[in-house]
Design a protein around this motif. Structure first.
Motif, PDB file in Angstrom:
ATOM      1  N   ALA A  76       0.831  -1.206   0.000  1.00  0.00           N
ATOM      2  CA  ALA A  76       0.000   0.000   0.000  1.00  0.00           C
ATOM      3  C   ALA A  76       0.862   1.251   0.000  1.00  0.00           C
ATOM      4  CB  ALA A  76      -0.927  -0.001   1.208  1.00  0.00           C
ATOM      5  N   GLU A  77       1.930   1.259   0.792  1.00  0.00           N
ATOM      6  CA  GLU A  77       2.823   2.419   0.837  1.00  0.00           C
ATOM      7  C   GLU A  77       3.508   2.633  -0.505  1.00  0.00           C
ATOM      8  OE1 GLU A  77       5.386   1.506   4.110  1.00  0.00           O
ATOM      9  OE2 GLU A  77       3.863   2.018   5.613  1.00  0.00           O
ATOM     10  N   ILE A  95      -6.588  -7.277   8.283  1.00  0.00           N
ATOM     11  CA  ILE A  95      -7.092  -8.354   7.431  1.00  0.00           C
ATOM     12  C   ILE A  95      -8.260  -9.026   8.139  1.00  0.00           C
ATOM     13  CG2 ILE A  95      -6.566 -10.574   6.372  1.00  0.00           C
ATOM     14  CD1 ILE A  95      -3.689  -9.631   6.083  1.00  0.00           C
ATOM     15  N   ASP A  96      -9.358  -9.185   7.393  1.00  0.00           N
ATOM     16  CA  ASP A  96     -10.535  -9.854   7.920  1.00  0.00           C
ATOM     17  C   ASP A  96     -10.964 -10.890   6.889  1.00  0.00           C
ATOM     18  OD1 ASP A  96     -12.709 -10.563   9.445  1.00  0.00           O
ATOM     19  OD2 ASP A  96     -13.988  -8.960   8.656  1.00  0.00           O
ATOM     20  N   GLY A  97     -10.476 -12.133   7.051  1.00  0.00           N
ATOM     21  CA  GLY A  97     -10.777 -13.188   6.076  1.00  0.00           C
ATOM     22  C   GLY A  97     -10.093 -12.877   4.750  1.00  0.00           C
ATOM     23  N   PRO A  98     -10.843 -12.915   3.632  1.00  0.00           N
ATOM     24  CA  PRO A  98     -10.228 -12.642   2.335  1.00  0.00           C
ATOM     25  C   PRO A  98     -10.162 -11.148   2.010  1.00  0.00           C
ATOM     26  CG  PRO A  98     -12.484 -13.304   2.024  1.00  0.00           C
ATOM     27  CD  PRO A  98     -12.207 -13.412   3.493  1.00  0.00           C
ATOM     28  N   VAL A 125      -3.853   2.085  -4.559  1.00  0.00           N
ATOM     29  CA  VAL A 125      -3.663   1.126  -3.470  1.00  0.00           C
ATOM     30  C   VAL A 125      -4.596  -0.069  -3.646  1.00  0.00           C
ATOM     31  CG1 VAL A 125      -3.972   0.814  -0.981  1.00  0.00           C
ATOM     32  CG2 VAL A 125      -2.738   2.801  -1.847  1.00  0.00           C
ATOM     33  N   THR A 126      -5.849   0.191  -3.957  1.00  0.00           N
ATOM     34  CA  THR A 126      -6.814  -0.895  -4.156  1.00  0.00           C
ATOM     35  C   THR A 126      -6.374  -1.803  -5.299  1.00  0.00           C
ATOM     36  OG1 THR A 126      -8.622   0.474  -3.341  1.00  0.00           O
ATOM     37  CG2 THR A 126      -9.218  -1.438  -4.667  1.00  0.00           C
ATOM     38  N   ALA A 127      -6.017  -1.217  -6.434  1.00  0.00           N
ATOM     39  CA  ALA A 127      -5.606  -2.022  -7.593  1.00  0.00           C
ATOM     40  C   ALA A 127      -4.341  -2.821  -7.294  1.00  0.00           C
ATOM     41  CB  ALA A 127      -5.390  -1.122  -8.804  1.00  0.00           C
ATOM     42  N   GLY A 128      -3.377  -2.202  -6.625  1.00  0.00           N
ATOM     43  CA  GLY A 128      -2.123  -2.892  -6.323  1.00  0.00           C
ATOM     44  C   GLY A 128      -2.311  -4.071  -5.393  1.00  0.00           C
ATOM     45  N   ILE A 129      -3.057  -3.869  -4.323  1.00  0.00           N
ATOM     46  CA  ILE A 129      -3.254  -4.952  -3.354  1.00  0.00           C
ATOM     47  C   ILE A 129      -4.062  -6.082  -3.969  1.00  0.00           C
ATOM     48  CG2 ILE A 129      -4.406  -5.557  -1.189  1.00  0.00           C
ATOM     49  CD1 ILE A 129      -3.531  -2.807  -0.136  1.00  0.00           C
ATOM     50  N   GLU A 130      -5.131  -5.747  -4.696  1.00  0.00           N
ATOM     51  CA  GLU A 130      -5.940  -6.804  -5.303  1.00  0.00           C
ATOM     52  C   GLU A 130      -5.163  -7.571  -6.359  1.00  0.00           C
ATOM     53  OE1 GLU A 130      -9.589  -4.931  -6.526  1.00  0.00           O
ATOM     54  OE2 GLU A 130     -10.402  -4.991  -4.488  1.00  0.00           O
ATOM     55  N   ALA A 131      -4.306  -6.886  -7.125  1.00  0.00           N
ATOM     56  CA  ALA A 131      -3.535  -7.566  -8.170  1.00  0.00           C
ATOM     57  C   ALA A 131      -2.465  -8.480  -7.576  1.00  0.00           C
ATOM     58  CB  ALA A 131      -2.891  -6.541  -9.092  1.00  0.00           C
ATOM     59  N   THR A 136      -9.644  -8.916  -1.557  1.00  0.00           N
ATOM     60  CA  THR A 136     -10.544  -7.810  -1.828  1.00  0.00           C
ATOM     61  C   THR A 136     -10.220  -6.690  -0.849  1.00  0.00           C
ATOM     62  OG1 THR A 136     -12.254  -9.373  -2.471  1.00  0.00           O
ATOM     63  CG2 THR A 136     -12.967  -7.138  -1.963  1.00  0.00           C
ATOM     64  N   VAL A 137     -10.172  -5.466  -1.344  1.00  0.00           N
ATOM     65  CA  VAL A 137      -9.937  -4.317  -0.475  1.00  0.00           C
ATOM     66  C   VAL A 137     -11.293  -3.694  -0.175  1.00  0.00           C
ATOM     67  CG1 VAL A 137      -8.796  -2.091  -0.244  1.00  0.00           C
ATOM     68  CG2 VAL A 137      -7.652  -3.954  -1.439  1.00  0.00           C
ATOM     69  N   GLU A 138     -11.720  -3.788   1.080  1.00  0.00           N
ATOM     70  CA  GLU A 138     -13.015  -3.241   1.469  1.00  0.00           C
ATOM     71  C   GLU A 138     -12.995  -1.728   1.540  1.00  0.00           C
ATOM     72  OE1 GLU A 138     -14.133  -5.012   5.149  1.00  0.00           O
ATOM     73  OE2 GLU A 138     -14.890  -6.825   4.191  1.00  0.00           O
TER      74      GLU A 138
END
Length: 167
Positions: A76-77, A95-98, A125-131, A136-138
């Motif tokens: 994320a950073e 982190i909460d499950g997936p 950040v969302t795209a990077g973590i999910e990729a 899933t980024v909530e």
């Protein structure tokens, strides 16, 4: 001189259709054809046989990798650091499950529209973590903790509020 020209040795006999227009014998397939004969494909939505690729655009279930909160925070950073006019990001991940929730503190260059900068950080950040992780980024909460004036050098990293020197 009048008359007909002699026929080439590999030409079809007079009156016969050209070779490319003839259909192959029934039941035979050219060696390069890969599709199975008609009627032998599995119905739509059925599982593909093992070792074959799913059709394009099909949703492929992905296993969630065992990423730690610290590793996802570094991702994320890094993604936030690549956003224009943003420096010194500090991330906290839960982190909460997936799914993952990210809190980011950033320093933004003075004069930049803050909602636009925050939305850019959120998307990257969302795209990077999910990729990278398949999680899933909530939510990504972006907090601007400081402004960098145009003449100042960007902070070397770490938490934006730290006054300590980097060692």
């Amino acid at each position: 001189m009048t008359g007909t020209l002699p026929r080439r040795a590999n030409a079809p006999p007079a009156g016969a259709p050209p070779r490319h227009a003839t259909a192959p014998p029934a039941g035979s397939r050219p060696p390069h054809a890969t599709a199975p004969p008609r009627g032998t494909r599995p119905p739509r939505g059925a599982a593909a046989p093992p070792g074959t690729r799913p059709p394009r655009g099909a949703a492929v279930p992905r296993a969630v990798a065992p990423w730690t909160e610290e590793e996802i925070a570094r991702l994320a950073e890094d993604a936030a650091r690549r956003t224009p006019a943003v420096s010194a990001p500090a991330a906290t991940v839960r982190i909460d499950g997936p799914a993952a929730r990210v809190d980011l503190d950033v320093v933004v260059t003075h004069g930049v529209h803050l909602p636009t900068a925050a939305e850019g950080v959120r998307r990257r950040v969302t795209a990077g973590i999910e990729a990278y992780t398949g999680r899933t980024v909530e939510a990504v909460t972006v907090t601007v903790v400081g402004l960098r004036l145009p003449g100042e050098a960007p902070a070397p990293g770490g938490h934006p509020g730290d006054d300590r020197e980097a060692t």
